[in-house]
Enzyme design. Sequence first.
Site, mmCIF file in Angstrom:
data_model
loop_
_atom_site.group_PDB
_atom_site.id
_atom_site.type_symbol
_atom_site.label_atom_id
_atom_site.label_comp_id
_atom_site.label_asym_id
_atom_site.label_seq_id
_atom_site.Cartn_x
_atom_site.Cartn_y
_atom_site.Cartn_z
ATOM 1 N N ASP A 1 -6.587 9.436 9.675
ATOM 2 C CA ASP A 1 -5.283 8.943 10.109
ATOM 3 C C ASP A 1 -4.839 9.593 11.403
ATOM 4 O OD1 ASP A 1 -4.228 7.040 8.102
ATOM 5 O OD2 ASP A 1 -4.604 8.718 6.737
ATOM 6 N N GLU B 1 0.865 -1.177 0.000
ATOM 7 C CA GLU B 1 0.000 0.000 0.000
ATOM 8 C C GLU B 1 0.895 1.218 0.000
ATOM 9 O OE1 GLU B 1 -3.720 -1.640 2.724
ATOM 10 O OE2 GLU B 1 -2.726 0.235 3.264
#
Lengths: 263, 414
Positions: free
Chosen positions: A60, A49
């Site tokens: 995040d 990723e």
Amino acid sequence: MTRIESTFARLQAEGRKAFVSYIMAGDPDVDTSLAVMKGLPGAGVDVIELGLPFTDPMADGETIQLAGQRALEGGMTLDRTLQMVRDFRKDDNDTPIVLMGYYNPIYSRGVDTFLAQANEAGIDGLIIVDLPPEEDEELCIPAQAAGLNFIRLATPTTDDKRLPKVLQNTSGFVYYVSITGITGAAAAQAADVAPEVARIKAKTDLPVIVGFGIRTPDTSRAIASVADGCVVGSAIVSEIAAGKPVEDILSFVASLAEGAHSA
Amino acid sequence: MDDLINSFMTGPDEKGRFGIFGGRFVSETLMPLILSLEEEYEKAKTDDSFWAEMDFLWKHYVGRPSPLYFAERLTERLGGAKVYMKRDELNHTGAHKINNVLGQIILARRMGKTRIIAETGAGQHGVATATVCAKFGLKCVVYMGAHDVERQAPNVFRMKLLGAEVIPVTSGRGTLKDAMNDALRDWVTNVRDTFYCIGTVAGPHPYPAMVRDFQSIIGKETREQMQEAEGRLPDTLVAAIGGGSNAMGLFFPFLDDKDVAIIGVEAGGKGVNAKMEHCASLTGGRPGVLHGNRTYLLQDDDGQILEGFSISAGLDYPGIGPEHSWLHDVGRAQYVSITDKEALAAFQLCCETEGIIPALEPSHALAHVAKIAPDLPKDHIICMNMCGRGDKDIFTVAKHLGVDMSATEGRNAG
């Protein structure tokens, strides 16, 4: 068949769990992150990723946010991220690459232009955090028409009523988020994750990979054993943030991969 | 203006869109919550007991209706159009923000949520949220950019007095945008017991429509009061825009009155120029996706979000409510910008002529009124939204006027 689909088919045939790793493109600079990326398959990573930096990564935690800031301060752009993928592909035409990030940089480029460029560069799938099924016509459907997988997140709040909608236009694999929270936060618990993975697998043939809250080889093994594999991001990004040499970062990744593969 | 549109008051559609703007661009964790909020709001909207509770609290707790005031000396000074002010700065807590907070907190109680989070820029929304939480005995956490904590110290102290926890946000440049990021992170983490009380007409559907509906009390009252005062509707409405909730609240009930001109005033900072030292999303931005909705945003060529710049913490946001983006694109409303310097001049003008210390946010609206009123006929009626009082801003203004208040700060703290 995309590289993602053929990789999971091979792993399934071998009876092995997948190990997926996340790094931020351009963190702390293009040369270092490309060197780490090139070493990931050798360290046992099955799917990469690659984070696309964004100024406002709302889902995040601090670790990934700071990685994005370092990348942006170093001049990272969408074009340079795509170039990183092209450079990686010069030596590796097999390891699947999933671009992970937020929608605005893609929307700003233009969806059709972006998809053509992503395909040409050698990207295989997309995880776009702020595009739920309700916004599928934005990017999910065009991406699949262009031959890219669109990997969806399922979460602890995705109840049975909603699950079919989440699975409907998902391809490649399903990314189960182990906690209600942001990346790099609370530790994932295999006992909580197992029934959730089973619940999702009852509704789809796609592999279910679990991420968020996995920081050690032991957790990597524990979580992979109750799913089709696991993802580690923040723990690896922390090593990069600490300025460790590339070989040390890769040996840490290898220990995590070993955990998942021994499950 | 687009003549094909019969009504400007039917949005958003079932996907939460105003034209291409709006939508629900959030992570999957939040999606089920947003859907249940929408369901709950749809129920409340047609529930008489919900509005009865709102009306009671608006009247007895907030002090509504707020007056519509003819600013006679200001009108004389400007020498043209008649200037009216909708006095939402007289509300409890000193701004329009509480109109919306009451609605959201009543909804949160109906949904069984026990913990309220909010983001705040100038601190007015944070104070309003802390206030209503104190009234109902709910836990309240307010995210505020570290830079704003510094320039809005009186409001930080107010929130703490009201029992709220104020969390300074240091990510990014420490302003409203960054506070909203951290509020969203908190919500994703505490999704089961927490209600996110958004302070403006932005965010994922249903927030833009819901906040607009709660703030529309401003425009509804203005219609009635103007009929009473002048026997007709105003010719021009003017309101300041950060996210745009006070403006949407004033504008919405007039959208289908085609003879009423509507003007939104963005924060021009040091000037809308290539250096992006402003917060004028419509004048200086382009469409993008941030914080759950598609709207005009200040961004670079690569889709990275830029930090806004304004003397007013309440306008310091790189986006704008999606309905404003739509009204801009279809031409129903006009959007202009006012610089820090012009806003400061209007702030002083209002103090001197009307004995009203305005917040820096409505000072922007007033500055535009001061620009256009002199050239308009004397029977032209302008109504501007005095959406907040300026007590919170006196230290900022003093600094810009070169007055040292550090010696008196201690004495005045009580």
